[in-house]
Design a protein around this motif. Structure first.
Motif, PDB file in Angstrom:
ATOM      1  N   LEU A 123      37.359  11.481  54.232  1.00  0.00           N
ATOM      2  CA  LEU A 123      37.830  11.002  52.931  1.00  0.00           C
ATOM      3  C   LEU A 123      38.919   9.945  53.100  1.00  0.00           C
ATOM      4  O   LEU A 123      38.969   8.960  52.344  1.00  0.00           O
ATOM      5  CB  LEU A 123      38.347  12.178  52.095  1.00  0.00           C
ATOM      6  N   ALA A 124      39.807  10.164  54.087  1.00  0.00           N
ATOM      7  CA  ALA A 124      40.864   9.182  54.328  1.00  0.00           C
ATOM      8  C   ALA A 124      40.272   7.860  54.775  1.00  0.00           C
ATOM      9  O   ALA A 124      40.717   6.777  54.340  1.00  0.00           O
ATOM     10  CB  ALA A 124      41.836   9.713  55.380  1.00  0.00           C
ATOM     11  N   TRP A 125      39.261   7.921  55.622  1.00  0.00           N
ATOM     12  CA  TRP A 125      38.598   6.695  56.066  1.00  0.00           C
ATOM     13  C   TRP A 125      37.925   5.992  54.889  1.00  0.00           C
ATOM     14  O   TRP A 125      38.004   4.775  54.741  1.00  0.00           O
ATOM     15  CB  TRP A 125      37.568   7.026  57.145  1.00  0.00           C
ATOM     16  N   GLY A 126      37.267   6.769  54.018  1.00  0.00           N
ATOM     17  CA  GLY A 126      36.623   6.191  52.834  1.00  0.00           C
ATOM     18  C   GLY A 126      37.633   5.547  51.909  1.00  0.00           C
ATOM     19  O   GLY A 126      37.399   4.461  51.361  1.00  0.00           O
ATOM     20  N   ALA A 127      38.792   6.207  51.715  1.00  0.00           N
ATOM     21  CA  ALA A 127      39.837   5.644  50.863  1.00  0.00           C
ATOM     22  C   ALA A 127      40.368   4.346  51.451  1.00  0.00           C
ATOM     23  O   ALA A 127      40.617   3.373  50.727  1.00  0.00           O
ATOM     24  CB  ALA A 127      40.966   6.659  50.700  1.00  0.00           C
TER      25      ALA A 127
ATOM     26  N   ASN B 102      37.953   1.609  50.778  1.00  0.00           N
ATOM     27  CA  ASN B 102      37.927   1.235  49.370  1.00  0.00           C
ATOM     28  C   ASN B 102      39.148   0.390  48.987  1.00  0.00           C
ATOM     29  O   ASN B 102      39.038  -0.605  48.253  1.00  0.00           O
ATOM     30  CB  ASN B 102      37.855   2.490  48.499  1.00  0.00           C
ATOM     31  N   VAL B 103      40.323   0.788  49.474  1.00  0.00           N
ATOM     32  CA  VAL B 103      41.560   0.076  49.133  1.00  0.00           C
ATOM     33  C   VAL B 103      41.583  -1.333  49.699  1.00  0.00           C
ATOM     34  O   VAL B 103      41.999  -2.296  49.057  1.00  0.00           O
ATOM     35  CB  VAL B 103      42.789   0.877  49.609  1.00  0.00           C
ATOM     36  N   TRP B 104      41.091  -1.480  50.917  1.00  0.00           N
ATOM     37  CA  TRP B 104      41.211  -2.764  51.608  1.00  0.00           C
ATOM     38  C   TRP B 104      39.896  -3.546  51.624  1.00  0.00           C
ATOM     39  O   TRP B 104      39.763  -4.530  52.359  1.00  0.00           O
ATOM     40  CB  TRP B 104      41.662  -2.529  53.059  1.00  0.00           C
ATOM     41  N   ARG B 105      38.937  -3.175  50.757  1.00  0.00           N
ATOM     42  CA  ARG B 105      37.626  -3.828  50.832  1.00  0.00           C
ATOM     43  C   ARG B 105      37.663  -5.308  50.457  1.00  0.00           C
ATOM     44  O   ARG B 105      36.838  -6.098  50.894  1.00  0.00           O
ATOM     45  CB  ARG B 105      36.632  -3.093  49.938  1.00  0.00           C
ATOM     46  N   ASP B 106      38.619  -5.707  49.582  1.00  0.00           N
ATOM     47  CA  ASP B 106      38.681  -7.090  49.129  1.00  0.00           C
ATOM     48  C   ASP B 106      39.654  -7.946  49.934  1.00  0.00           C
ATOM     49  O   ASP B 106      39.861  -9.128  49.625  1.00  0.00           O
ATOM     50  CB  ASP B 106      39.077  -7.155  47.638  1.00  0.00           C
TER      51      ASP B 106
END
Length: 280
Positions: free
Chosen positions: A266-270, A273-277
């Motif tokens: 979950l931490a990796w997914g977060a 998601n946060v740094w995708r842009d």
């Protein structure tokens, strides 16, 4: 000035320690200590392959019950089990009525005081009682065992490295001294009253072989009581006495590992998601 003197004293102290360390290392290299019989012939324990071993190990209650039978009929004559109560046997599958009968029929009774005369007396064991010691005190224990004190077995498998394997190996490890040992270390002959066992730290143990023949115990469940089987079973029982909550600990550890794994995912997914842009 004071700081300079302190620094000088400290430097002198370090210098002296360095000289001492150098001398110790030099002596160890140039004059290595002679090997002892214990160093050469002491063996590490063999694996008992108990079901309780490993990260997901669980007790086999039938085996633990057989181990209790071995303790009751063989080991209890010399070794106490003071941190275990009769009622604890319900945790390995005995019914309350069976536990009550075991406590009531136990050969050694609980010390007590006669309320009418104030004199020492004994009484029948109750399920709430700990297993009674076979000796009234340490002096009596030593007198009955050639001045050797039989240790309490409650926590034995926790007190020894690779405890279950150690117990199994020790019980089955009695043998004659090898000719090579007597040839290389003539002064290492086993003293009278002791017994050679390469799994014991100094090779010579005061306890005589507890299991002397197959069929020494007649198992209630019909299992063939070979010496090897009895040794494994009593090792399983003593593993349980030392850590009756082993299964709960293993379950908690497994649950913690699963939780940590999910949390990391979950931490990796977060993070993604946060740094995708964000462009690197």
């Amino acid at each position: 000035m004071v700081r300079a003197i302190s620094s000088l004293i400290g430097a002198a102290f370090v210098f002296v320690l360095a000289i001492a360390l150098f001398g110790t290392v030099k002596t160890a290299v140039e004059e290595p200590a002679a090997e002892s019989a214990e160093h050469v012939f002491h063996l590490g324990p063999r694996e008992a392959d108990l079901p309780s071993a490993g990260l997901a190990g669980k007790f086999d209650n039938r085996q633990v019950q057989r181990g209790f039978q071995v303790y009751k009929e063989v080991c209890a004559a010399c070794h106490s089990l003071k941190y275990v109560h009769f009622r604890d046997l319900t945790k390995i599958g005995y019914a309350e009525a069976e536990v009550k009968a075991i406590a009531n029929q136990w050969v050694i009774e609980q010390p007590s005081i006669n309320p009418e005369t104030g004199e020492a007396a004994t009484r029948k064991n109750a399920p709430s009682d700990p297993f009674p010691s076979p000796f009234i005190n340490e002096i009596a224990a030593r007198a009955a065992n050639n001045n050797a004190l039989p240790p309490d077995l409650s926590l034995m498998t926790k007190a020894r490295h690779d405890g279950p394997d150690y117990v199994y190996s020790l019980i089955t490890g009695y043998q004659n001294q090898p000719a090579r040992l007597l040839k290389e270390f003539p002064g290492a002959k086993t003293p009278a009253g002791l017994h050679y066992n390469p799994y014991f730290a100094n090779l010579n143990i005061a306890m005589p072989p507890p299991l002397t023949a197959d069929g020494q115990v007649t198992y209630a469940d019909g299992t063939k009581a070979t010496k090897d089987q009895m040794a494994r079973d009593v090792a399983a029982f003593l593993t349980w006495t030392a850590e009756p909550n082993l299964e709960a600990r293993h379950a908690a550890g497994l649950a913690a590992l699963i939780f940590i794994g999910i949390f990391c995912f979950l931490a990796w997914g977060a993070y993604q998601n946060v740094w995708r842009d964000v462009k690197h």
